[in-house]
Design an enzyme around this catalytic site. Sequence first.
Site, PDB file in Angstrom:
ATOM      1  CG  HIS A   3     -23.352 -62.488 -21.943  1.00  0.00           C
ATOM      2  ND1 HIS A   3     -23.782 -63.794 -21.848  1.00  0.00           N
ATOM      3  CD2 HIS A   3     -22.453 -62.333 -20.950  1.00  0.00           C
ATOM      4  CE1 HIS A   3     -23.170 -64.380 -20.848  1.00  0.00           C
ATOM      5  NE2 HIS A   3     -22.350 -63.527 -20.280  1.00  0.00           N
TER       6      HIS A   3
HETATM    7  P1  TYD Z   1     -27.249 -67.673 -19.909  1.00  0.00           P
HETATM    8  O1  TYD Z   1     -26.902 -66.276 -19.500  1.00  0.00           O
HETATM    9  O2  TYD Z   1     -27.984 -67.852 -21.193  1.00  0.00           O
HETATM   10  O3  TYD Z   1     -25.920 -68.568 -19.928  1.00  0.00           O
HETATM   11  P2  TYD Z   1     -24.630 -68.431 -20.899  1.00  0.00           P
HETATM   12  O4  TYD Z   1     -24.366 -67.004 -21.071  1.00  0.00           O
HETATM   13  O5  TYD Z   1     -23.537 -69.088 -20.163  1.00  0.00           O
HETATM   14  O6  TYD Z   1     -24.948 -69.155 -22.170  1.00  0.00           O
HETATM   15  O7  TYD Z   1     -28.051 -68.345 -18.720  1.00  0.00           O
HETATM   16  C1  TYD Z   1     -28.910 -69.455 -18.894  1.00  0.00           C
HETATM   17  C2  TYD Z   1     -30.050 -69.365 -17.884  1.00  0.00           C
HETATM   18  O8  TYD Z   1     -29.572 -69.491 -16.552  1.00  0.00           O
HETATM   19  C3  TYD Z   1     -30.794 -68.052 -17.954  1.00  0.00           C
HETATM   20  O9  TYD Z   1     -32.170 -68.334 -17.791  1.00  0.00           O
HETATM   21  C4  TYD Z   1     -30.310 -67.287 -16.747  1.00  0.00           C
HETATM   22  C5  TYD Z   1     -29.959 -68.370 -15.760  1.00  0.00           C
HETATM   23  N1  TYD Z   1     -28.846 -68.022 -14.863  1.00  0.00           N
HETATM   24  C6  TYD Z   1     -29.096 -67.871 -13.509  1.00  0.00           C
HETATM   25  O10 TYD Z   1     -30.241 -67.995 -13.034  1.00  0.00           O
HETATM   26  N2  TYD Z   1     -28.047 -67.604 -12.675  1.00  0.00           N
HETATM   27  C7  TYD Z   1     -26.782 -67.467 -13.144  1.00  0.00           C
HETATM   28  O11 TYD Z   1     -25.849 -67.216 -12.344  1.00  0.00           O
HETATM   29  C8  TYD Z   1     -26.534 -67.598 -14.559  1.00  0.00           C
HETATM   30  C9  TYD Z   1     -25.151 -67.443 -15.117  1.00  0.00           C
HETATM   31  C10 TYD Z   1     -27.603 -67.896 -15.373  1.00  0.00           C
END
Ligand code: TYD
Length: 142
Positions: A54
């Site tokens: 992303h």
């Molecule tokens: P995600 O965005 O998929 O992580 P990455 O991009 O690092 O692979 O996030 C995983 C899950 O965690 C998703 O359900 C959103 C949640 N999340 C939060 O609640 N707070 C945060 O600060 C972050 C980064 C993720």
Amino acid sequence: MMASRLIELNVHGDDRGKLIAIEGGGNGDSSIPFDIKRVYYIYDTLPDTVRGMHAHRSLQQLLVCVSGDCVVMCDDGLIRTEYSLNCPGKALYISGLVWREMRKFSKGTVLMVLASDYYNEADYIRDYSTFIKAVKHDTRLG
Ligand code: TYD
């Protein structure tokens, strides 16, 4: 200004071990260009996992592998750069429109992320073609 770059953190080492301090706001020891509003860390990743995939519209982040190592690919819409985060003294600063993918997590890796703002799903671009359109729009404005 480059949208992603490595920052060497100041390591305080003595015969007891090592310590790194990171301060937000542009002053102090290993200062970074933003005030820190959120910290999260990624760990227990399975082999062959790819995370991220992303971009953010306005969030600034600092990524540090506090244990283990991983590779972060940053794509600004024109150039792709791979950063190897392989020691706690090496931080990756990302700002602006950058598509990022994290992979090659070694076993036991802990990737700590400092962020300039609270979690906000509206700041995410999770679709690559939308990201490219946003970069082109930005370039036209800039
Ligand atoms: P995600 O965005 O998929 O992580 P990455 O991009 O690092 O692979 O996030 C995983 C899950 O965690 C998703 O359900 C959103 C949640 N999340 C939060 O609640 N707070 C945060 O600060 C972050 C980064 C993720």
